[in-house]
Design a protein around this motif. Structure first.
Motif, PDB file in Angstrom:
ATOM      1  N   GLN A   1      33.813 -29.040   3.783  1.00  0.00           N
ATOM      2  CA  GLN A   1      32.744 -29.695   4.529  1.00  0.00           C
ATOM      3  C   GLN A   1      33.067 -29.865   6.007  1.00  0.00           C
ATOM      4  OE1 GLN A   1      32.721 -33.019   1.500  1.00  0.00           O
ATOM      5  NE2 GLN A   1      30.506 -32.765   1.724  1.00  0.00           N
ATOM      6  N   GLY A   2      34.213 -29.329   6.424  1.00  0.00           N
ATOM      7  CA  GLY A   2      34.606 -29.476   7.816  1.00  0.00           C
ATOM      8  C   GLY A   2      35.030 -30.894   8.138  1.00  0.00           C
ATOM      9  N   LEU A   3      35.304 -31.138   9.420  1.00  0.00           N
ATOM     10  CA  LEU A   3      35.740 -32.458   9.871  1.00  0.00           C
ATOM     11  C   LEU A   3      34.810 -32.978  10.954  1.00  0.00           C
ATOM     12  CD1 LEU A   3      39.620 -32.125  10.300  1.00  0.00           C
ATOM     13  CD2 LEU A   3      38.406 -33.412   8.533  1.00  0.00           C
ATOM     14  N   HIS A   4      34.540 -34.264  10.898  1.00  0.00           N
ATOM     15  CA  HIS A   4      33.881 -34.896  12.037  1.00  0.00           C
ATOM     16  C   HIS A   4      34.896 -34.951  13.177  1.00  0.00           C
ATOM     17  CE1 HIS A   4      32.103 -37.947  14.634  1.00  0.00           C
ATOM     18  NE2 HIS A   4      30.945 -37.669  14.053  1.00  0.00           N
TER      19      HIS A   4
ATOM     20  N   ALA B   1      32.554 -35.748   7.607  1.00  0.00           N
ATOM     21  CA  ALA B   1      32.407 -34.296   7.589  1.00  0.00           C
ATOM     22  C   ALA B   1      31.759 -33.800   8.884  1.00  0.00           C
ATOM     23  CB  ALA B   1      31.581 -33.873   6.381  1.00  0.00           C
ATOM     24  N   ASP B   2      31.644 -32.495   9.014  1.00  0.00           N
ATOM     25  CA  ASP B   2      31.044 -31.875  10.194  1.00  0.00           C
ATOM     26  C   ASP B   2      29.541 -32.140  10.212  1.00  0.00           C
ATOM     27  OD1 ASP B   2      30.111 -30.279  12.213  1.00  0.00           O
ATOM     28  OD2 ASP B   2      30.919 -28.397  11.414  1.00  0.00           O
ATOM     29  N   PRO B   3      29.040 -32.931  11.153  1.00  0.00           N
ATOM     30  CA  PRO B   3      27.606 -33.262  11.165  1.00  0.00           C
ATOM     31  C   PRO B   3      26.727 -32.112  11.623  1.00  0.00           C
ATOM     32  CG  PRO B   3      28.678 -34.215  13.077  1.00  0.00           C
ATOM     33  CD  PRO B   3      29.769 -33.607  12.247  1.00  0.00           C
ATOM     34  N   THR B   4      27.330 -31.057  12.184  1.00  0.00           N
ATOM     35  CA  THR B   4      26.532 -29.914  12.638  1.00  0.00           C
ATOM     36  C   THR B   4      26.303 -28.894  11.528  1.00  0.00           C
ATOM     37  OG1 THR B   4      28.437 -28.584  13.381  1.00  0.00           O
ATOM     38  CG2 THR B   4      27.511 -30.188  14.945  1.00  0.00           C
ATOM     39  N   ASN B   5      26.997 -29.057  10.413  1.00  0.00           N
ATOM     40  CA  ASN B   5      26.853 -28.101   9.307  1.00  0.00           C
ATOM     41  C   ASN B   5      27.026 -28.830   7.976  1.00  0.00           C
ATOM     42  OD1 ASN B   5      26.626 -25.643   7.904  1.00  0.00           O
ATOM     43  ND2 ASN B   5      28.837 -25.317   7.969  1.00  0.00           N
ATOM     44  N   PRO B   6      26.082 -29.717   7.616  1.00  0.00           N
ATOM     45  CA  PRO B   6      26.228 -30.506   6.389  1.00  0.00           C
ATOM     46  C   PRO B   6      26.318 -29.623   5.144  1.00  0.00           C
ATOM     47  CG  PRO B   6      24.478 -31.377   7.782  1.00  0.00           C
ATOM     48  CD  PRO B   6      24.847 -30.052   8.346  1.00  0.00           C
ATOM     49  N   GLN B   7      27.269 -29.938   4.297  1.00  0.00           N
ATOM     50  CA  GLN B   7      27.482 -29.198   3.058  1.00  0.00           C
ATOM     51  C   GLN B   7      27.670 -30.193   1.911  1.00  0.00           C
ATOM     52  OE1 GLN B   7      27.567 -25.776   2.656  1.00  0.00           O
ATOM     53  NE2 GLN B   7      26.973 -25.601   4.816  1.00  0.00           N
TER      54      GLN B   7
END
Length: 582
Positions: free
Chosen positions: A321-324, A303-309
């Motif tokens: 949760q976005g993408l890494h 997931a996106d590490p700048t915006n953990p959900q």
């Protein structure tokens, strides 16, 4: 209970560490040897425990101490490695199961007390369930919410646990409920509220316990000292023979072995494999070896590490949760698995004393899919997969050219190099060797790996917060063996700040198969194994971890430790009968 004089004597525990204590052999004991029972001295490395809370203890160092200070709801017979009624160290003496296999009624022993004399009752288990259901607590046991519907106190010594479905691992799940001193926590909750429980000073110096040892002292980064509690109901001798148990914080695993060989510690669990022959050759050390249940992996943040959900909202709906930027693409994860030579890693990192993992289940498990081969080391295939994922070599740098993140999330990422941070805990020579090998092998593909070793507790904080790229760590399988992964990979366990699904793995087919395996009619192992075989295929495809290897189990104790008689994954089962002689 050891009297006050003996408590005062315990202030000399570090002198005992240096000199040990003259004692008598356990088999000769007919009465409490007192100080002559000796001090068991074991070791952890890194920074040592940062809590002694049953609720918030999640790592090996604190579990080693917490496990000696508290009893559980159910217990295991170490000879058969199964949960059985009436096991030593268990609050539950027996239980009944409803016809639909949903309701377990536990009948509790009525003669057990906390170290302050307060009776241990069903309320002490029900409290943990209340805390699990309280979001402000951020309880690591939140995964139980998906398998347990309710916990009810019938009377002081009868507890009813209702499961969401006919759960094949019901006893293991019920055993995950802590037995907490509710009379103590009532005051804490009134004073600091639920969200203040994690920072209680009491977590660092618990004064009320229920196990064979009670807390005496902790010097952060140096030692934790426990005292044998002669009021422990389950001591076969009628008393706890060892006077105390000390956990020393060592600089690293190499230092641990040296400490064992010269007698500065007298018990060591899982020594580094490059020093095991030295231990085997030592004339004054006894060793016990068994097929391993610990395994290492490289965890990848999907997931996106700048915006953990979290994975799910309060209504159970999926959250985006976005993408890494790198690991959000399954082709990249597969490619990296093919680019790492795990067989060489086993020879290098564990001197051949390990077995490859194909997915998330250890080769020793009844649920292991022996027909599923591990991903082979194949650099050319890795490069092909990376190219399919839009990553190509340009001037010896693996570069995004149409990669998933650039096309789906942020077009400015186009042309970016493949570079990421890889973390592990300092002092673990095995994982340091793994990290170096990963860095070197991926570096030859033009992938920049910033490999760092950091303090263990700091690493846990980074993982819990889900702000990492990747990390090297390991798991020790539960005892008895349980292939259930709801706690590790379930959507409910993907919550920044709590839960163990750090990588944000999500696959509905996998979740459905797991539920089928957990609720299989009759709970026949062969039927359940077929479902776990399919789950391993999914995990090898999805690769939230790069699966590495298991390490063979190994316990060692100096000859002066009498009564040392382990079972696989059960070092401490008879610790109340140990003594230490000089």
């Amino acid at each position: 209970m050891k009297n006050f004089v003996r408590l005062a004597i315990a202030t000399m525990v570090m002198a005992l560490v240096a000199a040990l204590v003259t004692s008598v052999a356990a088999q000769d004991l007919t009465e409490d040897p007192g100080e002559d029972g000796g001090v068991i001295i074991t070791s952890t490395f890194g920074s040592g425990p940062d809590t002694f809370s049953q609720i918030f203890c999640t790592d090996t160092a604190c579990n080693e101490m917490v496990g000696r200070m508290y009893i559980g709801l159910v217990g295991v017979d170490p000879e058969v490695a199964q949960i059985v009624p009436g096991a030593d160290g268990a609050l539950a003496e027996d239980w009944e199961v409803s016809d639909d296999n949903l309701v377990y009624t536990f009948f509790l022993r009525d003669n057990l007390t906390w170290s302050d004399g307060t009776p241990i009752t069903a309320n002490d288990v029900a409290l943990d369930w209340e805390l699990i259901n309280t979001p402000e607590v951020n309880h690591p046991g939140a995964f139980l919410l998906s398998v347990i519907d309710d916990v009810q106190v019938i009377d002081d010594f009868t507890l009813e646990v209702t499961f969401a479905g006919p759960e094949c691992t019901a006893l293991l799940r019920a055993g995950s409920l802590n037995v907490l001193p509710s009379h103590v926590y009532a005051d804490f909750i009134e004073e600091v509220g639920f969200d203040g429980l994690v920072t209680l000073e009491w977590n660092l110096a618990p004064t009320v316990t229920s196990g064979p040892f009670s807390f005496f002292e902790s010097i952060p980064g140096q030692t934790t000292s426990l005292l044998g509690d002669d009021d422990y109901e389950f001591a076969p001798l009628g008393f706890v023979a060892p006077f105390g148990l000390v956990q020393v914080v060592s600089a690293d695993q190499t230092v641990q072995v040296e400490q064992l060989l010269v007698g500065e510690i007298n018990v060591l669990e899982s020594p580094p494999v490059n020093r095991r022959d030295d231990i085997r050759a030592a004339p004054d050390v006894q060793a016990y070896e068994y097929p391993g249940n610990t395994w290492d992996y490289v965890g990848l943040n999907l997931a996106d590490p700048t915006n953990p959900q979290p994975a799910l909202d309060e209504d159970g709906n999926r959250i985006d949760q976005g993408l890494h930027p790198i690991f959000g693409d399954v082709l990249v994860r597969q490619a990296l698995a093919h680019a790492i030579d795990v067989d060489t890693m086993i020879e290098t990192a564990v001197f051949g004393e390990g077995s490859r993992m194909t997915a998330h289940i250890i080769p020793q498990s009844w649920a292991y899919n022996s027909d599923l081969p591990p991903r082979e080391y194949d650099v050319e295939l890795a490069i092909e997969l990376l190219a399919d994922a839009g990553w190509v070599l340009e001037d010896d740098v693996m570069t995004c050219r149409g990669c998933l993140y650039a096309t789906e999330v942020d077009e400015s990422f186009e042309g970016s190099p493949m570079a990421f941070e890889l973390l592990t805990n300092s002092g673990n020579t095995r994982r340091e060797a793994i990290g170096q090998l990963v860095q070197d092998e991926l570096g030859r593909l033009g992938i920049e790996v910033d490999f760092q070793t950091i303090d263990f507790n700091t690493l846990l904080d980074v993982m819990d917060g889900q702000t990492f790229d990747s990390f090297i760590l390991g798991w020790r399988n539960g005892y008895p063996d349980d292939p259930n992964t709801v706690q590790l990979f379930g959507a409910e366990a993907d919550v920044p700040g709590s839960g163990f699904n750090f990588t944000s793995f999500y696959n509905e087919e996998y979740f459905e198969l797991e539920q089928q395996a957990l609720t299989s009619p009759g709970c026949v192992l062969e039927d359940r194994a077929e479902l776990y075989y399919q789950m391993q295929e999914i995990m090898q495809e999805e690769m939230p971890y790069i699966w590495l290897f298991t390490q063979d189990g190994f316990y060692a104790a100096r000859d002066e430790v009498q009564g040392f008689d382990p079972y696989p994954a059960a070092l401490w089962w008879n610790v109340t009968e140990w003594t230490v002689q000089n």
